[in-house]
Design an enzyme around this catalytic site. Structure first.
Site, PDB file in Angstrom:
ATOM      1  N   CYS A  74       0.985  -1.264   0.047  1.00  3.65           N
ATOM      2  CA  CYS A  74      -0.119   0.085   0.030  1.00  3.65           C
ATOM      3  C   CYS A  74       1.042   1.317   0.036  1.00  3.65           C
ATOM      4  O   CYS A  74       1.996   1.175   0.304  1.00  3.65           O
ATOM      5  CB  CYS A  74      -0.884   0.139   1.183  1.00  3.65           C
ATOM      6  SG  CYS A  74       0.150   0.106   2.791  1.00  3.65           S
ATOM      7  N   HIS A  80       3.024   2.169  11.081  1.00  4.87           N
ATOM      8  CA  HIS A  80       1.835   1.889  12.350  1.00  4.87           C
ATOM      9  C   HIS A  80       1.883   2.838  13.315  1.00  4.87           C
ATOM     10  O   HIS A  80       0.993   2.985  13.933  1.00  4.87           O
ATOM     11  CB  HIS A  80       2.574   0.519  13.090  1.00  4.87           C
ATOM     12  CG  HIS A  80       2.509  -0.589  12.560  1.00  4.87           C
ATOM     13  ND1 HIS A  80       1.489  -0.896  11.503  1.00  4.87           N
ATOM     14  CD2 HIS A  80       3.572  -1.614  12.446  1.00  4.87           C
ATOM     15  CE1 HIS A  80       1.834  -2.231  10.947  1.00  4.87           C
ATOM     16  NE2 HIS A  80       2.914  -2.529  11.593  1.00  4.87           N
ATOM     17  N   CYS A  89       2.197   6.341   8.821  1.00  6.68           N
ATOM     18  CA  CYS A  89       0.931   6.414   7.562  1.00  6.68           C
ATOM     19  C   CYS A  89       0.079   7.530   7.993  1.00  6.68           C
ATOM     20  O   CYS A  89      -0.552   7.742   9.053  1.00  6.68           O
ATOM     21  CB  CYS A  89       0.516   5.256   7.507  1.00  6.68           C
ATOM     22  SG  CYS A  89      -1.094   5.253   6.247  1.00  6.68           S
ATOM     23  N   GLU A 115       0.133  -0.673  16.016  1.00  2.00           N
ATOM     24  CA  GLU A 115      -0.990   0.613  15.676  1.00  2.00           C
ATOM     25  C   GLU A 115      -1.684   0.917  16.647  1.00  2.00           C
ATOM     26  O   GLU A 115      -1.810   2.244  16.982  1.00  2.00           O
ATOM     27  CB  GLU A 115      -1.772   0.267  14.399  1.00  2.00           C
ATOM     28  CG  GLU A 115      -2.426   1.235  13.969  1.00  2.00           C
ATOM     29  CD  GLU A 115      -3.569   0.955  12.741  1.00  2.00           C
ATOM     30  OE1 GLU A 115      -3.009   0.304  11.697  1.00  2.00           O
ATOM     31  OE2 GLU A 115      -4.546   1.261  12.774  1.00  2.00           O
ATOM     32  N   THR A 168      -7.017   0.639  11.363  1.00  2.00           N
ATOM     33  CA  THR A 168      -7.131   0.649   9.877  1.00  2.00           C
ATOM     34  C   THR A 168      -7.178  -0.508   9.122  1.00  2.00           C
ATOM     35  O   THR A 168      -7.691  -0.658   7.915  1.00  2.00           O
ATOM     36  CB  THR A 168      -5.595   1.322   9.408  1.00  2.00           C
ATOM     37  OG1 THR A 168      -4.540   0.643   9.758  1.00  2.00           O
ATOM     38  CG2 THR A 168      -5.656   2.975   9.660  1.00  2.00           C
ATOM     39  N   CYS A 186      -8.483   2.083   6.464  1.00  2.00           N
ATOM     40  CA  CYS A 186      -7.960   2.944   5.131  1.00  2.00           C
ATOM     41  C   CYS A 186      -8.481   2.201   4.014  1.00  2.00           C
ATOM     42  O   CYS A 186      -8.839   1.096   3.889  1.00  2.00           O
ATOM     43  CB  CYS A 186      -6.490   2.632   5.450  1.00  2.00           C
ATOM     44  SG  CYS A 186      -5.739   1.212   4.860  1.00  2.00           S
ATOM     45  N   SER A 209       1.349 -10.324   9.768  1.00  2.00           N
ATOM     46  CA  SER A 209       0.602  -9.050   9.238  1.00  2.00           C
ATOM     47  C   SER A 209      -0.869  -9.229   9.283  1.00  2.00           C
ATOM     48  O   SER A 209      -1.603 -10.112   9.012  1.00  2.00           O
ATOM     49  CB  SER A 209       0.895  -9.077   8.001  1.00  2.00           C
ATOM     50  OG  SER A 209      -0.024  -8.387   7.072  1.00  2.00           O
ATOM     51  N   SER A 210      -1.378  -8.017   9.962  1.00  2.00           N
ATOM     52  CA  SER A 210      -2.901  -8.032  10.447  1.00  2.00           C
ATOM     53  C   SER A 210      -3.741  -7.896   9.161  1.00  2.00           C
ATOM     54  O   SER A 210      -4.664  -8.689   9.189  1.00  2.00           O
ATOM     55  CB  SER A 210      -3.007  -6.853  11.230  1.00  2.00           C
ATOM     56  OG  SER A 210      -4.411  -6.580  11.510  1.00  2.00           O
ATOM     57  N   ASN A 211      -3.419  -7.041   8.228  1.00  2.00           N
ATOM     58  CA  ASN A 211      -4.061  -6.883   6.968  1.00  2.00           C
ATOM     59  C   ASN A 211      -4.214  -8.269   6.286  1.00  2.00           C
ATOM     60  O   ASN A 211      -5.204  -8.532   5.531  1.00  2.00           O
ATOM     61  CB  ASN A 211      -3.676  -5.767   6.262  1.00  2.00           C
ATOM     62  CG  ASN A 211      -2.376  -5.836   5.487  1.00  2.00           C
ATOM     63  OD1 ASN A 211      -2.316  -6.437   4.434  1.00  2.00           O
ATOM     64  ND2 ASN A 211      -1.407  -5.334   6.285  1.00  2.00           N
TER      65      ASN A 211
END
Ligand code: SF4
Length: 281
Positions: A12, A76, A98, A128, A164, A192, A220-222
């Site tokens: 991203c 984060h 970010c 984050e 996010t 986000c 990785s959370s996302n």
């Protein structure tokens, strides 16, 4: 076997910005020779972190570990007290927080000062969320399940924000319940757009193909959210891998279409290796 890559996948803009910031520091540093650190791994991808380490960027867990040099704050973001400590210790901070995360930090700070109780929908251990909480005196209620909400008393004023990388469906479900727990509620959907785009295109693709491969760091959370979403569509044929070497080749036989998506912290070279390996089957 046909490979289809999700319309939105991989780095991203927040992660790209953090990586560029780090390499700019390395380039600008060639004459000064200052040590460069990141406070925590710059991104949740071990392969990319290894590459950065080869370029001389070391990972530290706390500012106490350094007395000088440059410390990069990752996308984060961090608590307010980290800026205070760096100022006291005269450490050079380079801030790659970010803008989406910065916006949440500003919201919780503003509403805390206005007397609101802050509720963060997210994972309490995620950096984050820890950082955001640090902008409202670490007094936020952090919830990620309905059970967590039960522990919150009935409140006068409540301000809700969301990590996010959470899924929109979880945000909507929990906000619905939270709204009944205060008189005055303000809510901000702070998921986000990069996360939203990746989740929507992963779901669309998962509906279309036989198998989904989600590429990204296990921490990785996302990426984990992408796996959950793909599993909703393809419960038995969604596979989460970090690198091409982990492709479950023996389980892919007999399928015609393979979808590939990747978390926001997955470098393009890793995605390309995965695609190349599937194409070679
Ligand atoms: S996932 Fe979103 S909030 Fe996180 S770094 Fe990327 S753009 Fe920023």
């Amino acid at each position: 076997m046909k490979v289809i890559v999700a319309n939105h996948s991989g780095f991203c803009f927040g992660v790209e910005k953090a990586i560029h910031t780090a390499f700019d520091e390395v380039n600008n540093n060639s004459n000064i020779k200052r040590d460069i650190y990141t406070l925590g791994p710059l991104i949740h991808n071990q392969q990319a972190v290894n590459k950065l380490e080869n370029d001389g960027i070391k990972v530290i867990g706390h500012l106490n570990e350094v007395s000088d040099g440059t410390v990069i704050i990752r996308s984060h973001g961090v608590s307010k007290n980290i800026y205070d400590i760096a100022y006291e210790k005269k450490i050079n901070l380079v801030d790659a927080t970010c803008p989406f995360v910065r916006k949440i930090q500003n919201i919780v700070k503003e509403y805390k000062e206005k007397g609101y109780n802050i509720v963060i929908i997210g994972n309490p251990d995620h950096p984050e969320v820890v950082g955001i909480n640090g902008w409202c005196n670490n007094e936020a209620y952090v919830v990620k399940t309905e059970d967590d909400i039960e522990k919150i008393p009935f409140l006068d004023k409540m301000c809700i924000v969301v990590q996010t990388t959470m899924s929109t469906s979880l945000y909507l479900k929990l906000t619905d319940i939270l709204e009944k727990k205060a008189i005055d509620v303000v809510k901000f959907n702070t998921i986000c757009s990069a996360t939203r785009d990746r989740q929507e295109s992963a779901r669309d693709l998962a509906k279309e193909v036989d198998v989904m491969i989600v590429v990204g760091g296990y921490h990785s959370s996302n990426t984990q959210k992408l796996v959950e979403i793909c599993k909703e569509e393809k419960p038995n044929t969604t596979f989460h891998i970090e690198t091409a070497s982990e492709l479950p080749i023996n389980l892919l036989g007999g399928y015609e279409t393979v979808g590939v998506t990747a978390g926001a912290s997955t470098p393009k070279w890793i995605i390309d290796e995965v695609i190349e390996k599937i194409n070679s089957l």
